[in-house]
Design an enzyme around this catalytic site. Sequence first.
Site, PDB file in Angstrom:
ATOM      1  N   ARG A 140     -10.980  18.779 -17.682  1.00 40.48           N
ATOM      2  CA  ARG A 140     -11.389  17.985 -16.514  1.00 40.48           C
ATOM      3  C   ARG A 140     -12.088  18.804 -15.432  1.00 40.48           C
ATOM      4  O   ARG A 140     -13.042  18.359 -14.815  1.00 40.48           O
ATOM      5  CB  ARG A 140     -10.157  17.288 -15.915  1.00 40.48           C
ATOM      6  CG  ARG A 140      -9.478  16.316 -16.863  1.00 40.48           C
ATOM      7  CD  ARG A 140      -8.237  15.717 -16.214  1.00 40.48           C
ATOM      8  NE  ARG A 140      -8.562  15.142 -14.928  1.00 40.48           N
ATOM      9  CZ  ARG A 140      -9.102  13.938 -14.738  1.00 40.48           C
ATOM     10  NH1 ARG A 140      -9.362  13.175 -15.781  1.00 40.48           N
ATOM     11  NH2 ARG A 140      -9.382  13.496 -13.541  1.00 40.48           N
ATOM     12  N   ARG A 185     -13.844  11.949 -17.063  1.00 37.95           N
ATOM     13  CA  ARG A 185     -14.372  11.298 -18.276  1.00 37.95           C
ATOM     14  C   ARG A 185     -15.631  11.995 -18.765  1.00 37.95           C
ATOM     15  O   ARG A 185     -15.849  12.152 -19.957  1.00 37.95           O
ATOM     16  CB  ARG A 185     -14.663   9.810 -17.998  1.00 37.95           C
ATOM     17  CG  ARG A 185     -13.429   8.938 -18.154  1.00 37.95           C
ATOM     18  CD  ARG A 185     -13.609   7.594 -17.514  1.00 37.95           C
ATOM     19  NE  ARG A 185     -13.513   7.698 -16.064  1.00 37.95           N
ATOM     20  CZ  ARG A 185     -13.872   6.736 -15.219  1.00 37.95           C
ATOM     21  NH1 ARG A 185     -14.373   5.615 -15.690  1.00 37.95           N
ATOM     22  NH2 ARG A 185     -13.712   6.895 -13.922  1.00 37.95           N
ATOM     23  N   TRP A 228      -3.165  14.152  -4.730  1.00 40.24           N
ATOM     24  CA  TRP A 228      -2.131  15.202  -4.733  1.00 40.24           C
ATOM     25  C   TRP A 228      -1.175  15.017  -5.912  1.00 40.24           C
ATOM     26  O   TRP A 228      -0.477  15.939  -6.308  1.00 40.24           O
ATOM     27  CB  TRP A 228      -1.316  15.190  -3.431  1.00 40.24           C
ATOM     28  CG  TRP A 228      -2.071  15.655  -2.227  1.00 40.24           C
ATOM     29  CD1 TRP A 228      -2.414  14.895  -1.149  1.00 40.24           C
ATOM     30  CD2 TRP A 228      -2.570  16.976  -1.952  1.00 40.24           C
ATOM     31  NE1 TRP A 228      -3.104  15.655  -0.228  1.00 40.24           N
ATOM     32  CE2 TRP A 228      -3.212  16.943  -0.687  1.00 40.24           C
ATOM     33  CE3 TRP A 228      -2.547  18.188  -2.647  1.00 40.24           C
ATOM     34  CZ2 TRP A 228      -3.816  18.059  -0.116  1.00 40.24           C
ATOM     35  CZ3 TRP A 228      -3.152  19.303  -2.074  1.00 40.24           C
ATOM     36  CH2 TRP A 228      -3.771  19.235  -0.826  1.00 40.24           C
ATOM     37  N   ARG A 263     -20.055   3.398  -5.646  1.00 37.18           N
ATOM     38  CA  ARG A 263     -19.009   3.970  -6.503  1.00 37.18           C
ATOM     39  C   ARG A 263     -19.563   4.159  -7.904  1.00 37.18           C
ATOM     40  O   ARG A 263     -20.123   3.228  -8.483  1.00 37.18           O
ATOM     41  CB  ARG A 263     -17.765   3.075  -6.553  1.00 37.18           C
ATOM     42  CG  ARG A 263     -16.679   3.713  -7.423  1.00 37.18           C
ATOM     43  CD  ARG A 263     -15.336   3.039  -7.336  1.00 37.18           C
ATOM     44  NE  ARG A 263     -14.350   3.882  -8.010  1.00 37.18           N
ATOM     45  CZ  ARG A 263     -13.064   3.896  -7.754  1.00 37.18           C
ATOM     46  NH1 ARG A 263     -12.568   3.120  -6.838  1.00 37.18           N
ATOM     47  NH2 ARG A 263     -12.252   4.686  -8.421  1.00 37.18           N
ATOM     48  N   LEU A 318     -28.671  15.520   9.299  1.00 36.30           N
ATOM     49  CA  LEU A 318     -27.731  14.673   8.552  1.00 36.30           C
ATOM     50  C   LEU A 318     -26.312  15.156   8.839  1.00 36.30           C
ATOM     51  O   LEU A 318     -26.068  16.364   8.868  1.00 36.30           O
ATOM     52  CB  LEU A 318     -28.015  14.808   7.040  1.00 36.30           C
ATOM     53  CG  LEU A 318     -26.940  14.313   6.072  1.00 36.30           C
ATOM     54  CD1 LEU A 318     -26.884  12.773   6.068  1.00 36.30           C
ATOM     55  CD2 LEU A 318     -27.200  14.788   4.645  1.00 36.30           C
ATOM     56  N   SER A 324      -8.481  12.325  -2.426  1.00 37.91           N
ATOM     57  CA  SER A 324      -7.685  11.283  -1.762  1.00 37.91           C
ATOM     58  C   SER A 324      -6.236  11.736  -1.610  1.00 37.91           C
ATOM     59  O   SER A 324      -5.791  12.671  -2.290  1.00 37.91           O
ATOM     60  CB  SER A 324      -7.730   9.990  -2.577  1.00 37.91           C
ATOM     61  OG  SER A 324      -6.973  10.151  -3.761  1.00 37.91           O
ATOM     62  N   ASP A 353     -16.832   9.184  -8.705  1.00 41.19           N
ATOM     63  CA  ASP A 353     -15.809   8.993  -9.738  1.00 41.19           C
ATOM     64  C   ASP A 353     -16.374   9.286 -11.121  1.00 41.19           C
ATOM     65  O   ASP A 353     -17.556   9.044 -11.374  1.00 41.19           O
ATOM     66  CB  ASP A 353     -15.296   7.543  -9.653  1.00 41.19           C
ATOM     67  CG  ASP A 353     -13.979   7.363 -10.381  1.00 41.19           C
ATOM     68  OD1 ASP A 353     -13.364   8.370 -10.784  1.00 41.19           O
ATOM     69  OD2 ASP A 353     -13.566   6.200 -10.565  1.00 41.19           O
ATOM     70  N   GLY A 354     -15.526   9.783 -12.004  1.00 37.46           N
ATOM     71  CA  GLY A 354     -15.916   9.947 -13.410  1.00 37.46           C
ATOM     72  C   GLY A 354     -16.077  11.383 -13.879  1.00 37.46           C
ATOM     73  O   GLY A 354     -16.523  11.614 -15.002  1.00 37.46           O
ATOM     74  N   ASN A 355     -15.698  12.348 -13.041  1.00 34.66           N
ATOM     75  CA  ASN A 355     -15.821  13.756 -13.466  1.00 34.66           C
ATOM     76  C   ASN A 355     -14.980  14.044 -14.709  1.00 34.66           C
ATOM     77  O   ASN A 355     -15.425  14.751 -15.620  1.00 34.66           O
ATOM     78  CB  ASN A 355     -15.345  14.700 -12.351  1.00 34.66           C
ATOM     79  CG  ASN A 355     -16.255  14.682 -11.146  1.00 34.66           C
ATOM     80  OD1 ASN A 355     -17.345  14.143 -11.203  1.00 34.66           O
ATOM     81  ND2 ASN A 355     -15.801  15.279 -10.050  1.00 34.66           N
ATOM     82  N   ARG A 389      -1.960  14.498  -8.968  1.00 38.26           N
ATOM     83  CA  ARG A 389      -2.517  14.968 -10.248  1.00 38.26           C
ATOM     84  C   ARG A 389      -1.789  16.237 -10.693  1.00 38.26           C
ATOM     85  O   ARG A 389      -1.111  16.884  -9.875  1.00 38.26           O
ATOM     86  CB  ARG A 389      -4.007  15.259 -10.089  1.00 38.26           C
ATOM     87  CG  ARG A 389      -4.777  13.991  -9.877  1.00 38.26           C
ATOM     88  CD  ARG A 389      -6.246  14.186 -10.045  1.00 38.26           C
ATOM     89  NE  ARG A 389      -6.883  12.878  -9.979  1.00 38.26           N
ATOM     90  CZ  ARG A 389      -8.147  12.644 -10.290  1.00 38.26           C
ATOM     91  NH1 ARG A 389      -8.920  13.626 -10.700  1.00 38.26           N
ATOM     92  NH2 ARG A 389      -8.643  11.431 -10.215  1.00 38.26           N
ATOM     93  N   HIS A 412     -15.504  18.546 -12.699  1.00 42.00           N
ATOM     94  CA  HIS A 412     -15.578  18.710 -11.236  1.00 42.00           C
ATOM     95  C   HIS A 412     -16.659  19.734 -10.883  1.00 42.00           C
ATOM     96  O   HIS A 412     -17.393  19.556  -9.919  1.00 42.00           O
ATOM     97  CB  HIS A 412     -14.228  19.140 -10.665  1.00 42.00           C
ATOM     98  CG  HIS A 412     -13.136  18.123 -10.870  1.00 42.00           C
ATOM     99  ND1 HIS A 412     -13.317  16.785 -10.626  1.00 42.00           N
ATOM    100  CD2 HIS A 412     -11.851  18.246 -11.312  1.00 42.00           C
ATOM    101  CE1 HIS A 412     -12.186  16.128 -10.897  1.00 42.00           C
ATOM    102  NE2 HIS A 412     -11.299  16.996 -11.320  1.00 42.00           N
TER     103      HIS A 412
HETATM  104  C1  FPP Z   1     -13.308  11.860  -9.321  1.00 38.04           C
HETATM  105  O1  FPP Z   1     -13.414  12.040 -10.700  1.00 38.04           O
HETATM  106  C2  FPP Z   1     -13.615  13.057  -8.582  1.00 38.04           C
HETATM  107  C3  FPP Z   1     -12.746  13.770  -7.784  1.00 38.04           C
HETATM  108  C4  FPP Z   1     -11.340  13.370  -7.571  1.00 38.04           C
HETATM  109  C5  FPP Z   1     -13.129  14.994  -7.096  1.00 38.04           C
HETATM  110  C6  FPP Z   1     -14.518  15.017  -6.528  1.00 38.04           C
HETATM  111  C7  FPP Z   1     -14.880  16.426  -6.351  1.00 38.04           C
HETATM  112  C8  FPP Z   1     -16.083  16.966  -6.618  1.00 38.04           C
HETATM  113  C9  FPP Z   1     -17.260  16.202  -7.044  1.00 38.04           C
HETATM  114  C10 FPP Z   1     -16.260  18.429  -6.522  1.00 38.04           C
HETATM  115  C11 FPP Z   1     -16.336  19.054  -5.200  1.00 38.04           C
HETATM  116  C12 FPP Z   1     -16.867  18.242  -4.090  1.00 38.04           C
HETATM  117  C13 FPP Z   1     -17.431  18.723  -2.959  1.00 38.04           C
HETATM  118  C14 FPP Z   1     -17.698  17.794  -1.850  1.00 38.04           C
HETATM  119  C15 FPP Z   1     -17.776  20.137  -2.781  1.00 38.04           C
HETATM  120  P1  FPP Z   1     -12.109  11.871 -11.583  1.00 38.04           P
HETATM  121  O2  FPP Z   1     -11.475  13.186 -11.752  1.00 38.04           O
HETATM  122  O3  FPP Z   1     -11.231  10.822 -10.978  1.00 38.04           O
HETATM  123  O4  FPP Z   1     -12.737  11.354 -12.930  1.00 38.04           O
HETATM  124  P2  FPP Z   1     -12.067  10.354 -13.979  1.00 38.04           P
HETATM  125  O5  FPP Z   1     -11.897   9.043 -13.271  1.00 38.04           O
HETATM  126  O6  FPP Z   1     -13.095  10.286 -15.063  1.00 38.04           O
HETATM  127  O7  FPP Z   1     -10.773  10.953 -14.421  1.00 38.04           O
END
Ligand code: FPP
Length: 250
Positions: free
Chosen positions: A34, A25, A70, A189, A132, A66, A21-23, A72, A38
């Site tokens: 955003r 932000r 969808w 998390r 793994l 999740s 979580d947190g991409n 978003r 990612h």
């Molecule tokens: C949550 O951050 C992250 C996601 C919903 C997507 C996770 C995806 C990746 C890390 C990229 C690809 C992954 C793989 C396995 C190849 P957020 O967008 O909810 O961040 P926020 O809470 O700060 O808005």
Amino acid sequence: MNPLEKINKTDLPKHIAIIMDGNGRWAKQQGEDRIFGHHEGVNSVREIVEAAAEIGIKYLTLYAFSTENWNRPKEEVDALMELLVATISLETPQLNKNGVKLEAIGNLKSLPEACYNELQESITATQHNTRLTLVLALSYSSKWELTEAVKEISKKVGSGKLKAEEISENTIAQFLCTKAYPDPELMIRTSGEHRISNFLLWQLAYAEFYFTDKLWPDFRKNDFYEAIISYQNRERRFGKTSEQLMSHKK
Ligand code: FPP
């Protein structure tokens, strides 16, 4: 001392689950949009998969998308799907090199065709690896998974193949997407949120939770090792008392 040296290699969790979580932000902090977050998050995924394989974790489940995601904005969903397809296809040779078997859980049929096909190709290409197992949770939610399990069990009962009174915890576990994996002992998390967000509700019943304020793109190998060290310093009682555990150890 380097955190890696503090890890007891004989007491590793077999299965670690992560809510990345947190991409968004992280990207905002950089003044970027955003999807930039990612993209950077993929670098953390690469490092953590490598670290898990190196130290001997057997299963790593990553919550990549999740059911709720969808909802978003369309541009973000499209960009995430594109990123997933590109990453999966680009990383497959490296997964093979590191002995990583790729699997996926979730409502995979709801993924765009290109994403679904790429995923299946990579799953097939890595199916014989044993170091793994990397499980991507994609279009996944626990409530969806449990609802599907209840439907399937009801069908068995309806057709007389299973008696209602024979349904045990084990029966339910066998109808979940995770039936082939042990339950995670540790759930991490990132980003300072203290929620489970519809992730592995059944499977995390006895897991230790580790929360960190680090945003996912900043979460790297040493942070992963710190989470494992924290897990190893906890006493897992499974409802028993400390005294019972001590007497069992003697
Ligand atoms: C949550 O951050 C992250 C996601 C919903 C997507 C996770 C995806 C990746 C890390 C990229 C690809 C992954 C793989 C396995 C190849 P957020 O967008 O909810 O961040 P926020 O809470 O700060 O808005």
